[in-house]
Motif scaffolding. Sequence first.
Motif, short mmCIF file in Angstrom:
data_model
loop_
_atom_site.label_atom_id
_atom_site.label_comp_id
_atom_site.label_asym_id
_atom_site.label_seq_id
_atom_site.Cartn_x
_atom_site.Cartn_y
_atom_site.Cartn_z
N GLU A 21 16.41 45.64 67.92
CA GLU A 21 15.29 45.30 67.03
C GLU A 21 14.55 44.07 67.56
O GLU A 21 15.16 43.17 68.14
CB GLU A 21 15.80 45.01 65.62
CG GLU A 21 16.50 46.18 64.94
CD GLU A 21 15.53 47.19 64.36
OE1 GLU A 21 14.30 46.92 64.39
OE2 GLU A 21 16.00 48.24 63.88
N VAL A 54 9.48 53.73 66.75
CA VAL A 54 10.69 53.49 67.52
C VAL A 54 10.52 54.19 68.86
O VAL A 54 9.81 55.20 68.96
CB VAL A 54 11.94 54.01 66.77
CG1 VAL A 54 11.91 55.53 66.63
CG2 VAL A 54 13.23 53.57 67.46
N PRO A 88 11.16 48.72 68.01
CA PRO A 88 12.61 48.88 68.25
C PRO A 88 12.86 49.94 69.31
O PRO A 88 12.11 50.90 69.45
CB PRO A 88 13.15 49.32 66.89
CG PRO A 88 12.11 48.96 65.90
CD PRO A 88 10.80 49.04 66.62
#
Length: 493
Positions: free
Chosen positions: A470, A405, A430
């Motif tokens: 996402e 992430v 993400p």
Amino acid sequence: MLLLGIDIGTSSIKVSVVDAATQRCIISCQHPEKEETPISSPHPGWAEQSPDMWWEHTKIAIGKLNKSGLYNPNDIDAIGIAYQMHGLVMVDKSLNVLRDAIIWCDSRAVDIGVKAFNSLGEEAILKSHLNSPGNFTASKLYWIKNNEPAIYKQIHKVMLPGDFIALKLTGTVTTSISALSEGILWDFKANELSETVIDYFGFEIDLFPSIVPLFSEHGCLTKSIADELKLRAGIPVSYKAGDQPNNALSLNVLEPGEVAATAGTSGVIYGVSEQLIYDKKSRINTFAHVNYSKERPLVGVLLCINGTGILNRWLKDHFGVGLDYTAMNERALAAPIGSNGLRILPFGNGAERMLENKSLGALISNIDLNKHQSKHIFRACQEGIAFAFRYGLDIMRENGVNPKVIRAGKANLFQSELFADIFVNITGVPVELYDNDGSVGAALGAGIGAGVFRSPQEAFSNTKPLKIIEPNKENTYEEVYYDWRNLLNKYIK
């Protein structure tokens, strides 16, 4: 208890006052308000700014804060500074600036860095310094020594932009391991100021300031400056960090595997590692992170793209006259994915490290005068910037940085829903968006350095993401990216 943060940016100076108890910003402001700080370019590839101008803008910005009436200036207990990295500021014995600063996107020292890299031995210098001397501060100082010897002879201290602002506030000159590492002046293997680089370039060791911990006292506000700024004398400057390590701190990116990104004038992906990572071609760079210590050597692995937001601003000035960024984004959304074949390479702001210090210039390719409109240019700009991030992230992945992430502030290009969508889908990672600001991060860093917070983690305990984006299940940008990359390869081979 209040904390003051100062962010010395390329386009403007931003300042914030933060309530330490809540970790919330009371007020922020910047000067100039329209991000119009000039960059002087006396010759192609050069980029300079006046340090005294930074200082004047800092004083004006702090004055704006104090006039707000939203806090009592006497309640400010610590000051933190973030700054544009890799700049070269030089002062004489009277602490006066000797010439304009050579800033981060200046390309004049590329050949000097390449020669040093070859002479010192590529493998040896990478193992000990994690980077080529490249186009960083040490190489810029050697350019001064060779080309402006009269100025070099007058140098009392060499410093980075944040060191200079701290000097103006306190009268004291200090540096840190993190700061020295960004100038390629720190030997990670020996854990000391680099004798190798200093001896090679023939620098006098007393040109460099005393080294103190990044989270510590870097001097205290002098009475004369306190009176001028209407602050209390004796306030410590308790934190100084480059803008990208500071951005990572402000996003609570402190532990191995955590990754931050920003897309302002330049674009950066910054990942924390406990391994002394280096790229054999020095396309990405590794510097001591804000929480680096000799006992626990945490480093920041940095991908930098010089030409990101500066391209968007250039398009606004020349193709979007009368439009704001919101209107430009709305037009870009009206264009199809791939911008009807229009491609933009966003490399027009100096030598690009991830392209092995090549200065390509920006490129708009495949313009069809019968079908392309401003909406296609605006979209191709955001696609090209996001694709440059993907290109660089693939280099980071080659070197063991594989983010699960990425954290980013909802600022600059990440305010564009289109850009954020392209970025997430082309990288496949993400993104968590935060209400993040460099000057707020600097203020909280000051709280850490002054002992207001017991740890960096405590300083950001209230930090929560605004939004998580996402990737889509189907990556609709991959084919367009490969076409863009093929275009880039034609120019770098």
